[in-house]
Design an enzyme around this catalytic site. Structure first.
Site, mmCIF file in Angstrom:
data_model
loop_
_atom_site.group_PDB
_atom_site.id
_atom_site.type_symbol
_atom_site.label_atom_id
_atom_site.label_comp_id
_atom_site.label_asym_id
_atom_site.label_seq_id
_atom_site.Cartn_x
_atom_site.Cartn_y
_atom_site.Cartn_z
ATOM 1 C CB THR A 191 16.914 -109.801 71.971
ATOM 2 O OG1 THR A 191 15.478 -109.702 72.985
ATOM 3 C CG2 THR A 191 16.307 -109.861 70.724
ATOM 4 C CG ASP B 229 12.171 -109.397 74.806
ATOM 5 O OD1 ASP B 229 12.346 -110.251 75.679
ATOM 6 O OD2 ASP B 229 12.209 -108.249 74.869
ATOM 7 N N GLY C 280 21.625 -105.420 70.789
ATOM 8 C CA GLY C 280 20.495 -105.164 69.863
ATOM 9 C C GLY C 280 20.850 -104.320 68.976
ATOM 10 N N GLY D 71 9.197 -109.907 77.940
ATOM 11 C CA GLY D 71 8.748 -109.794 76.706
ATOM 12 C C GLY D 71 8.117 -108.393 76.885
#
Ligand code: F6P
Length: 363
Positions: A145, A147, A121, A190
């Site tokens: 990721t 997400d 990230g 999430g």
């Protein structure tokens, strides 16, 4: 042009599918250029512990099934505390900032690395970039990721696979929900972004999708389910992102007390009290597992090739990104100025869901 000859690669933060494909891509692309590649174990920890933990990577390391496995063959760390390290004998040592800096520098020198590729990230990239600057080597970041809220890139490694895992779970839950005339509430990952819940929810034919970016009312959700029941649909699928708060603004926390988890139980309890036959399911870390889908294999391979190209061009402190269908790159400092990218409540995906009659909150 640069005189890079030997580089390191590491994975940092939570794992996801496609990391091994990215490590493979970095290795194959670098070896094709005549360079050597060292895989650092457990994020930067491999450089902080003594003896160091790493492996020289060769093309032979990626015979089946390694390149297509979930997880990361190098290990990772998302605890965020590099000061506590475990010695080889299992005892713990506490390192000061100065000791961490010194060990990083010494480790890089001992391995003869001139660059590090960080698959992680933006937070991990920012931390490793500081160490790399201090050690006088280049850093290139590759975003990952599930997400899909990484700044600067439309797509991050892991999202496509996680989406298909969630959609597949919904297909399976649909059969049991139909058999029992039940409402099944599926909670997916999430924390701050609902891309996974929204896109997988549409693909998995959910009746309602709750995400952190869009406000909702419990009554709105209940009425949508009542309406569909009145229309003859006796079962329903509700997808909720773990970061969704209760109507009075509270987060539910997982057993570790740190990460979110358990909001599905809240909705299941209330809907059950309102006369629905309900079950809650938390999909959990299975969303980060399994063999990467083709989209993730392609993205990971393209990101890896771009990272090596950037190093070959003598670039430093860049992040490879996917923008408008193109693989390109950005300065890490510019990436860090952008905040994480949530779902646009007025965007196409929310509009698509609503046009399909899916409840996505707001009232
Ligand atoms: O950021 C990715 C993510 O998968 C989140 O969606 C989730 O909340 C978190 O990681 C869980 O992390 P951990 O591995 O600490 O349980």
């Amino acid at each position: 042009m640069t005189n890079v000859k030997r580089i390191g690669v590491l994975t940092s933060g939570g794992d996801c599918s496609g990391l091994n494909t990215a490590i493979r891509g970095v290795t194959f692309s670098a070896i094709t250029k005549g360079w050597e590649v060292y895989g650092i174990h457990n994020a930067t920890d491999g450089l902080f512990v003594r003896p160091m933990r790493y492996q020289k990577l060769t093309m032979a390391d990626f015979t089946c099934p390694y390149a297509t496995m979930g997880g990361t063959m190098l290990g990772t760390n998302n605890s965020g505390n590099a000061h506590i390290q475990e010695r080889a004998d299992g005892t713990i040592e506490e390192l000061t900032d100065e000791e961490l800096n010194q060990r990083f520098k010494d480790g890089i020198k001992e391995l003869g690395l001139s660059a590090l590729v960080v698959i992680g990230g933006d937070g991990s990239m920012a931390i490793v970039s500081k160490y790399c600057k201090m050690a006088g080597i280049s850093m290139i970041g590759i975003p990952k990721t599930i997400d899909n809220d990484a700044p600067g890139t439309d797509m991050a490694i892991g999202f496509a696979t996680a989406k298909s895992i969630v959609a597949d779970a919904l297909d399976k839950l649909d059969t049991t929900a139909t058999s029992h005339n039940r409402v099944i509430v599926l909670e997916v990952m999430g924390r701050g972004a609902g891309h996974l819940a929204l896109e997988a929810g549409i693909a998995g034919f959910a009746d309602a999708i709750l995400i952190p970016e869009v406000s909702y009312t419990y009554e709105g959700l209940r009425e949508c389910l009542k309406k569909s029941r009145a229309e003859g649909r006796k079962h329903a699928l509700v997808v909720v992102a773990e970061g969704v708060k209760t109507p009075d603004g509270k987060h539910s926390f997982a057993t570790n007390g740190k990460t979110f988890g358990g909001i599905s139980e809240y909705f299941a309890t209330r809907l059950q009290a309102d006369g629905f036959n309900v079950r809650a399911n938390i999909l959990g870390h299975i969303q980060r597992a399994g063999s990467p889908v083709v989209e993730d294999r392609l993205l990971a391979s393209q990101f890896a090739v771009k990272a090596i190209e950037l190093l070959a061009e003598g670039k430093d402190n860049r992040v490879v990104v996917h923008q408008n269908g193109q693989i390109t790159d950005m300065d890490l400092n510019d990436v860090l100025k952008i905040s994480n990218t949530p779902v646009d409540p007025n965007g196409e995906m929310v509009k698509t869901a609503r046009s399909l009659g899916i409840y996505v909150g707001e009232k």
